[in-house]
Design an enzyme around this catalytic site. Structure first.
Site, PDB file in Angstrom:
ATOM      1  N   PHE A  30      39.253  38.641  55.844  1.00  0.00           N
ATOM      2  CA  PHE A  30      39.275  39.599  56.937  1.00  0.00           C
ATOM      3  C   PHE A  30      38.489  39.130  58.158  1.00  0.00           C
ATOM      4  O   PHE A  30      38.592  39.722  59.219  1.00  0.00           O
ATOM      5  CB  PHE A  30      38.715  40.946  56.482  1.00  0.00           C
ATOM      6  CG  PHE A  30      39.521  41.581  55.391  1.00  0.00           C
ATOM      7  CD1 PHE A  30      40.781  42.094  55.643  1.00  0.00           C
ATOM      8  CD2 PHE A  30      39.029  41.665  54.097  1.00  0.00           C
ATOM      9  CE1 PHE A  30      41.524  42.691  54.643  1.00  0.00           C
ATOM     10  CE2 PHE A  30      39.762  42.256  53.097  1.00  0.00           C
ATOM     11  CZ  PHE A  30      41.017  42.764  53.366  1.00  0.00           C
ATOM     12  N   GLY A  31      37.668  38.112  58.014  1.00  0.00           N
ATOM     13  CA  GLY A  31      36.863  37.656  59.138  1.00  0.00           C
ATOM     14  C   GLY A  31      35.499  37.174  58.688  1.00  0.00           C
ATOM     15  O   GLY A  31      35.257  36.915  57.502  1.00  0.00           O
ATOM     16  N   VAL A  32      34.569  37.086  59.634  1.00  0.00           N
ATOM     17  CA  VAL A  32      33.239  36.541  59.382  1.00  0.00           C
ATOM     18  C   VAL A  32      32.381  37.554  58.623  1.00  0.00           C
ATOM     19  O   VAL A  32      32.440  38.766  58.879  1.00  0.00           O
ATOM     20  CB  VAL A  32      32.556  36.164  60.716  1.00  0.00           C
ATOM     21  CG1 VAL A  32      31.115  35.695  60.488  1.00  0.00           C
ATOM     22  CG2 VAL A  32      33.350  35.070  61.415  1.00  0.00           C
ATOM     23  N   LEU A  37      40.731  46.311  48.650  1.00  0.00           N
ATOM     24  CA  LEU A  37      40.909  45.970  50.064  1.00  0.00           C
ATOM     25  C   LEU A  37      42.245  45.301  50.345  1.00  0.00           C
ATOM     26  O   LEU A  37      42.763  45.388  51.456  1.00  0.00           O
ATOM     27  CB  LEU A  37      39.776  45.047  50.543  1.00  0.00           C
ATOM     28  CG  LEU A  37      38.393  45.694  50.719  1.00  0.00           C
ATOM     29  CD1 LEU A  37      37.458  44.718  51.420  1.00  0.00           C
ATOM     30  CD2 LEU A  37      38.475  46.989  51.511  1.00  0.00           C
ATOM     31  N   ASP A  84      42.858  42.011  43.483  1.00  0.00           N
ATOM     32  CA  ASP A  84      42.498  40.642  43.862  1.00  0.00           C
ATOM     33  C   ASP A  84      41.231  40.206  43.140  1.00  0.00           C
ATOM     34  O   ASP A  84      40.328  39.615  43.729  1.00  0.00           O
ATOM     35  CB  ASP A  84      42.309  40.553  45.384  1.00  0.00           C
ATOM     36  CG  ASP A  84      42.326  39.104  45.885  1.00  0.00           C
ATOM     37  OD1 ASP A  84      42.679  38.200  45.098  1.00  0.00           O
ATOM     38  OD2 ASP A  84      41.967  38.876  47.058  1.00  0.00           O
ATOM     39  N   LEU A 119      27.168  34.137  56.648  1.00  0.00           N
ATOM     40  CA  LEU A 119      27.286  33.809  55.223  1.00  0.00           C
ATOM     41  C   LEU A 119      28.579  33.069  54.907  1.00  0.00           C
ATOM     42  O   LEU A 119      28.652  32.338  53.932  1.00  0.00           O
ATOM     43  CB  LEU A 119      27.221  35.091  54.378  1.00  0.00           C
ATOM     44  CG  LEU A 119      25.927  35.905  54.479  1.00  0.00           C
ATOM     45  CD1 LEU A 119      26.075  37.215  53.728  1.00  0.00           C
ATOM     46  CD2 LEU A 119      24.745  35.104  53.930  1.00  0.00           C
ATOM     47  N   THR A 137      27.830  46.491  53.541  1.00  0.00           N
ATOM     48  CA  THR A 137      27.689  46.561  52.083  1.00  0.00           C
ATOM     49  C   THR A 137      26.313  46.073  51.650  1.00  0.00           C
ATOM     50  O   THR A 137      25.548  45.509  52.443  1.00  0.00           O
ATOM     51  CB  THR A 137      28.750  45.708  51.355  1.00  0.00           C
ATOM     52  OG1 THR A 137      28.459  44.319  51.568  1.00  0.00           O
ATOM     53  CG2 THR A 137      30.155  46.018  51.847  1.00  0.00           C
ATOM     54  N   GLU A 138      26.048  46.269  50.376  1.00  0.00           N
ATOM     55  CA  GLU A 138      24.878  45.696  49.724  1.00  0.00           C
ATOM     56  C   GLU A 138      24.887  44.167  49.892  1.00  0.00           C
ATOM     57  O   GLU A 138      25.936  43.539  49.854  1.00  0.00           O
ATOM     58  CB  GLU A 138      24.964  46.082  48.243  1.00  0.00           C
ATOM     59  CG  GLU A 138      23.918  45.527  47.327  1.00  0.00           C
ATOM     60  CD  GLU A 138      24.174  45.892  45.877  1.00  0.00           C
ATOM     61  OE1 GLU A 138      23.297  45.620  45.041  1.00  0.00           O
ATOM     62  OE2 GLU A 138      25.257  46.460  45.566  1.00  0.00           O
ATOM     63  N   TYR A 195      29.497  38.000  -2.216  1.00  0.00           N
ATOM     64  CA  TYR A 195      30.066  37.507  -3.464  1.00  0.00           C
ATOM     65  C   TYR A 195      29.452  36.163  -3.834  1.00  0.00           C
ATOM     66  O   TYR A 195      29.120  35.348  -2.973  1.00  0.00           O
ATOM     67  CB  TYR A 195      31.598  37.430  -3.406  1.00  0.00           C
ATOM     68  CG  TYR A 195      32.171  36.778  -2.169  1.00  0.00           C
ATOM     69  CD1 TYR A 195      32.474  35.412  -2.141  1.00  0.00           C
ATOM     70  CD2 TYR A 195      32.439  37.535  -1.034  1.00  0.00           C
ATOM     71  CE1 TYR A 195      33.029  34.825  -1.019  1.00  0.00           C
ATOM     72  CE2 TYR A 195      32.986  36.954   0.104  1.00  0.00           C
ATOM     73  CZ  TYR A 195      33.279  35.593   0.098  1.00  0.00           C
ATOM     74  OH  TYR A 195      33.805  35.008   1.213  1.00  0.00           O
TER      75      TYR A 195
END
Length: 631
Positions: free
Chosen positions: A384-386, A514, A493, A379, A445-446, A39
């Site tokens: 759950f742990g290391v 998890l 989570d 890492l 895991t990856e 317009y």
């Protein structure tokens, strides 16, 4: 102009004024084209239009309907209609019923395939802070009258091609039409290997890049049984091959699942004038050519991004006069001709070096022999742990969660792991398998080299992130979560600490589901510090009621973490105060790096009533739309 479909002088009501007065109504010269409705100022003495005052892209329109006349409206404001788009309703007043009907009919015809068409609308106008029809006092409130189903039933993905507008990617430009979708894979089809694959089990079949294979069985979506040209049979990862007839995925210049920021980083790292790649656009089903040029006077060179458009005849083009039946033909032409771009496409830049993750380390492998795992470095420590970085069979990068005894309901998880391994998406951290024959058990895991998203936000961003980078991170997460949602999985989570970042900057969701197997009661009650209070909605805080909608709330908080570069939500409150105040309506403030549209996405995730929150599919589309605008 010949491109103009309709032109008319209407009265337009100002959209931004809080109070309505006669000064809000002005004559404007409206022009409808294939792309937008615009317009202009109007000179009644000379009968000419003057400067552009505003416009609305047709692809952003959600509703076109009549509007009942305002109370005590003068004769010139009887024939009202509305155009509803992202910024609200645009109210227009025609001189007659015939003119109004003509414009509404044409506009509805042109937008009928738009995504996000409204199912309800307001038949009366928004005036002085209230909807006159339903008396709601929120301008964004859902409409109170159901639209005719013919106008509201068209959904995303069915849009018909409009005449083309080839252009470099810019904010506010209309999207190109949807390219034809590839045919669904089927038994008996011929596929080409995009990556080489070394067999991991006796049942696997070796893949050699660029060779052809015939699919024999597809009962497992992640592992197809195939035969090579030498008569050998076995299982192959389905995401390592592409149907031979489907054009672009077999070409090195095509970088699937690469976003704009990643493309620019890769092109600038290569630093070749005319370096290019083809990637998925931020809009599903669209493709973009990203091109690096050292011309134009910019120090260090610059990246340009061009949409691949489709003509009404189904041909592809970058430059309007140069149409091709396939995208490979288009790329081949522009490798020799710039044809309006900043440079011809001189050098292929590819990210094909790293193959994607497979669902498991081989067909049917979910129990991993720990003797084949090599631990390299720690890492960090999770709930759950290391967690350690290591190698499987000495060559495959993996992350290994060493589950400390007593922290998890192990047997229940082991059964679930067999199902979780079949979940595969580029924005989920792939579960490869478990080691359950010894204690502690391992989850393999990856491995993602850039680590936790929370740490990446706080420390890993080497320079101030752009708005596009931040929103791309959010898009990665919502796409991964939309996939989980489609599989009826609840994360429980979701937070920045439970997302990881790969070498390219892609964000992937991890640890989904998890928390169901945690044995620590404190984690699943609002009384203890381990409960994710800061990411939880009222129904979880008060009643421990988890659902996909509680994941939506957590996603809004994760977005807030991204836009504050990793700050702690409600950092000045303790858990007890959070439970009390969030239940009473407290919400996180708008981060400095988040504009209003981004913050609106966050707040839509934090609605009190769970069923009023969007789902992840809708959130993904919203984030994609906003990302396209930013680009």
């Amino acid at each position: 102009m010949s491109d103009n479909i309709l032109e008319e002088i209407f009265i337009k009501r100002s959209q931004q004024k809080k109070k309505t007065s006669p000064l809000n109504y002005k004559e404007r010269w409206f022009v409808l084209t294939q792309e937008k409705i615009a317009y202009y100022d109007f000179d009644p003495d000379k009968g000419k239009r003057k400067g552009l005052r505003g416009s609305v892209d047709l692809e952003k329109i959600k509703c076109v309907e009549t509007v009942q006349p305002e109370p005590n409206a003068p004769q010139e404001r009887i024939y009202a209609f509305q155009i509803v788009y992202d910024e609200g309703p645009l109210y227009i007043f025609a001189k007659s019923e015939d003119i109004r009907a003509q414009w509404i009919k044409k506009l509805k015809e042109m937008v009928r395939f738009n995504k996000d068409l409204m199912h309800k609308y307001h038949p009366c106008s928004w005036m002085d802070g209230v909807w006159l029809c339903c008396q709601q006092e929120v301008k964004q409130a859902m409409g109170c009258k159901v639209l005719d189903s013919k106008n509201a039933s068209r959904r995303r993905g069915s849009r018909k091609p409009l005449p083309p507008t080839p252009t470099e990617e810019k904010p506010g430009r209309p999207l190109p039409p949807q390219p034809p979708e590839p045919s669904a894979p089927s038994v008996g089809m011929t596929v080409i290997a995009e990556y080489s694959y070394t067999p991991m089990t006796p049942q696997d079949l070796e893949l050699r890049k660029d060779e052809e294979y015939t699919i024999l069985e597809m009962s497992d979506p992640n592992w197809w049984r195939a035969k090579d040209n030498y008569g050998n049979e076995g299982y192959i990862p389905s995401n390592y091959v592409v149907e031979a007839a489907n054009g672009i995925e077999k070409f090195d210049w095509y970088c699937k699942n690469m976003n704009r920021s990643q493309a620019e980083k890769l092109l600038k790292t290569e630093n070749k004038d005319g370096g290019f790649l083809v990637r998925d656009s931020s809009k599903a089903g669209k493709y973009t050519v990203s091109l690096f040029s050292k011309g134009g006077g910019e120090t260090g060179g610059s990246c340009r991004h061009y949409n691949i458009c489709t003509s009404p005849q189904g041909q592809f083009y970058l430059a309007e006069k140069h149409n091709f039946n396939t995208i490979p033909e288009l790329i081949n032409y522009h490798q020799h001709n710039a044809a309006g771009m900043v440079s011809r496409l001189k050098y292929i830049v590819s990210n094909r070096a790293r193959p994607p993750s497979t669902a498991g380390l081989g067909y049917g492998v979910w129990e991993i022999d720990p003797r084949y795992l090599t631990f390299i470095k720690e890492l960090g420590t999770g709930q759950f742990g290391v967690v350690k970085y290591g190698k499987w069979q000495g060559k495959h990068d993996v992350a290994i969660k060493m589950i400390k005894e007593g922290s998890m309901s192990e047997q229940d998880f082991i059964e679930e792991a067999k199902i979780m391994m079949k979940l595969r998406h580029e924005n989920l951290v792939q579960l490869y398998g478990v080691c359950t024959k010894q204690r502690p058990i391992y989850i393999v895991t990856e491995f993602l080299s850039n680590g936790c998203l929370l740490t990446y936000l706080r420390e890993g961003l080497k320079q101030h992130p752009t708005a596009v980078q931040l929103l791309e991170m959010c898009k990665d997460v919502t796409e991964g979560m939309a996939y989980l949602e489609s599989k009826q999985y609840i994360h429980r989570d979701l937070a920045a600490r439970n997302c990881l970042v790969d070498a390219n900057g892609t964000v992937k969701v991890t640890d989904f589901g998890l928390s169901r197997y945690v044995l620590d009661d404190e984690y699943t009650s609002s009384a203890g510090s381990k409960f994710p209070v800061r990411w939880s909605p009222p129904e979880v805080l008060l009643y421990c009621k988890f659902s996909s909608k509680s994941d939506i709330w957590a996603y809004g908080v994760l977005m807030w973490e991204v836009y504050t570069l990793g700050r702690l939500p409600y950092e000045r409150l303790n858990n007890t105060e959070i439970v009390d105040q969030v239940s009473r309506g407290l919400r996180l403030y708008r981060p400095q790096l988040a504009n209003e549209k981004v913050y609106n996405i966050m707040t839509s995730c934090w609605l009190d009533k769970a069923d009023e929150r969007p789902n992840f599919q809708k959130l993904t589309l919203t984030v994609q739309d906003l990302l396209y605008e930013l680009q």
